[in-house]
Design a protein around this motif. Structure first.
Motif, short mmCIF file in Angstrom:
data_model
loop_
_atom_site.label_atom_id
_atom_site.label_comp_id
_atom_site.label_asym_id
_atom_site.label_seq_id
_atom_site.Cartn_x
_atom_site.Cartn_y
_atom_site.Cartn_z
N VAL A 132 0.89 -1.18 0.00
CA VAL A 132 0.00 0.00 0.00
C VAL A 132 0.92 1.22 0.00
O VAL A 132 1.33 1.70 1.05
N LEU A 133 1.23 1.73 -1.20
CA LEU A 133 2.33 2.68 -1.29
C LEU A 133 1.99 3.97 -2.01
O LEU A 133 2.83 4.51 -2.74
N HIS A 134 0.79 4.49 -1.79
CA HIS A 134 0.52 5.81 -2.37
C HIS A 134 1.48 6.86 -1.79
O HIS A 134 1.70 7.91 -2.40
N THR A 135 2.08 6.55 -0.63
CA THR A 135 3.08 7.46 -0.06
C THR A 135 4.30 7.59 -0.97
O THR A 135 4.98 8.62 -0.96
N ALA A 136 4.60 6.55 -1.75
CA ALA A 136 5.75 6.59 -2.66
C ALA A 136 5.53 7.61 -3.77
O ALA A 136 6.50 8.13 -4.35
N LEU A 137 4.27 7.93 -4.06
CA LEU A 137 3.96 8.87 -5.14
C LEU A 137 4.36 10.30 -4.79
O LEU A 137 4.47 11.14 -5.67
N ARG A 138 4.56 10.56 -3.51
CA ARG A 138 4.94 11.91 -3.08
C ARG A 138 6.23 11.87 -2.25
O ARG A 138 6.54 12.79 -1.51
N ALA A 139 7.00 10.79 -2.41
CA ALA A 139 8.26 10.65 -1.68
C ALA A 139 9.32 11.59 -2.25
O ALA A 139 9.17 12.13 -3.35
N LEU A 156 -5.31 9.75 -6.72
CA LEU A 156 -5.16 11.11 -7.26
C LEU A 156 -3.72 11.61 -7.15
O LEU A 156 -3.32 12.54 -7.86
N TRP A 157 -2.91 11.00 -6.27
CA TRP A 157 -1.52 11.41 -6.11
C TRP A 157 -0.67 10.90 -7.28
O TRP A 157 0.47 11.32 -7.44
N SER A 158 -1.22 9.99 -8.07
CA SER A 158 -0.52 9.43 -9.22
C SER A 158 -0.91 10.20 -10.47
O SER A 158 -1.43 11.31 -10.41
N ALA A 159 -0.71 9.58 -11.64
CA ALA A 159 -1.11 10.20 -12.90
C ALA A 159 -2.62 10.34 -13.00
O ALA A 159 -3.11 11.07 -13.88
N VAL A 160 -3.36 9.69 -12.12
CA VAL A 160 -4.82 9.92 -12.05
C VAL A 160 -5.08 11.40 -11.78
O VAL A 160 -6.12 11.94 -12.16
N MET A 214 1.28 20.27 -3.89
CA MET A 214 0.34 19.44 -3.14
C MET A 214 1.00 18.12 -2.74
O MET A 214 0.84 17.65 -1.60
N LEU A 215 1.75 17.51 -3.67
CA LEU A 215 2.47 16.28 -3.35
C LEU A 215 3.48 16.50 -2.24
O LEU A 215 3.63 15.67 -1.34
#
Length: 342
Positions: A97-104, A273-277, A293-294
């Motif tokens: 579960v790594l949406h945190t990686a999208l804003r690392a 939404l933090w990704s290319a979405v 925002m990221l």
């Protein structure tokens, strides 16, 4: 590694919380404030621009102490570490579960199956920036040479609700592009939006991880048919982008490879939404604001990961939810923003 499967109701802290609840459930807030003049200060936490005031909850210092004991007993710290470390904590689907990686941060190392995913994340972020800048500036044009004026996001669930919410919340930063969102399978929804659009100046973003989501593909094909009433099949490459992993289906649709943005299975839909979405967000407010925002989310991630539980805003709010949900049987939470943007 998976999470430790610890039943919180079997812990010593839970037993103490049960006894404590029975002793204090009848107490009134006004009495708690009268008894402790420092209550407001004791139950306030400040972090950057965030101020968490939780003194008007039905808790005492003992409540907080026991809730923090519960967090320790269920090994919450270990769970947080595994969450950020890319362990397989989504046991239902067998995924990280790594949406945190999208804003690392760019120099972070986050391993998924032994591979650092951060460089790939930044490749996509750079692609979002370059694509958005080209559309906003007018460098990227439609099939008749006109600049793009409207952007339509075609998705459902997290591929729709997240971008809709953020574009509304950040409306203050909005540029000249008009953004529209199509999610409802009802044809009236699509047709009402199409009435406002010119195929020569509209960019469509199809958001579907598999490119097989029935509602999304139905709407996308409806829009494609409308577009082809004025344009040619070759012109699809100028007006359609995709956020997906199904390259074969994307190519069949006619979308150019340079307009394709990948997704990862370790990003859940509700956090996507933090990704290319979030491409529609970057187009609506500009890539600089999207990246800010990221960065803000990354700062909160770091706070959650490193702050002592006693001062950790996400942890404290989670513990309060456990207290109300399980002991007061108060299972509904209301989020009531005062700002009109939210």
């Amino acid at each position: 590694m998976s999470l430790e499967n610890i039943n919180p109701t079997a812990t010593s802290a839970w037993r103490k919380l049960t006894e404590h609840y029975n002793e204090t459930k009848g107490k009134q807030l006004k009495d708690l404030f009268e008894k402790d003049p420092e209550r407001a200060a004791s139950f306030t936490r400040k972090w950057n621009d965030f101020l968490l005031g939780f003194s008007k909850n039905r808790i005492t210092n003992t409540t907080l102490k026991l809730l923090l004991e519960l967090a320790e007993e269920v090994q919450l710290g270990d769970a947080i570490s595994k969450y950020f470390g890319g362990d397989i904590i989504n046991e239902t689907e067998g995924r990280a579960v790594l949406h945190t990686a999208l804003r690392a941060s760019k120099d972070d190392v986050i391993l998924v199956e032994g591979v650092n995913v951060v460089p790939e994340v930044y490749e996509v972020r750079n692609h979002i920036r370059e694509f958005s800048e080209a559309v906003i500036s007018g460098k990227k044009k439609g099939y008749t040479g006109k600049a793009i004026t409207d952007v339509v996001n075609i998705g459902i669930g997290g591929s729709d609700l997240g971008p809709v919410m953020v574009t509304e919340a950040l409306k203050f930063y909005k540029n000249h592009l008009k953004t529209h969102f199509v999610s409802n399978i009802d044809g009236d929804h699509v047709q009402e939006i199409l009435k406002e659009l010119n195929p020569e100046t509209t960019l469509f973003i199809i958001v579907s991880k598999t490119f097989t989501t029935q509602e999304t593909l139905t709407n996308a094909l409806t829009i494609k048919d409308w577009f082809l009433q004025k344009a040619s099949v070759a012109d699809i490459a100028h007006h359609f982008a995709a956020v997906s992993t199904n390259t074969e289906k994307i190519a069949e649709f006619g979308i150019a490879q340079e307009n394709v943005f990948p997704m990862w299975d370790w990003v859940g839909g509700r956090f996507s939404l933090w990704s290319a979405v979030g491409l529609s967000v970057a187009l609506a407010v500009g890539p600089q604001h999207f990246e800010e925002m990221l960065e803000g989310a990354h700062r909160m991630d770091t706070h959650f990961k490193t702050a002592d539980f006693r001062d950790n805003i996400p942890v404290l709010m989670g513990l309060l939810s456990i207290w109300y949900n399980n002991f007061y049987n108060a299972e509904t939470e209301a989020i009531i923003p005062y700002t009109q943007y939210l």
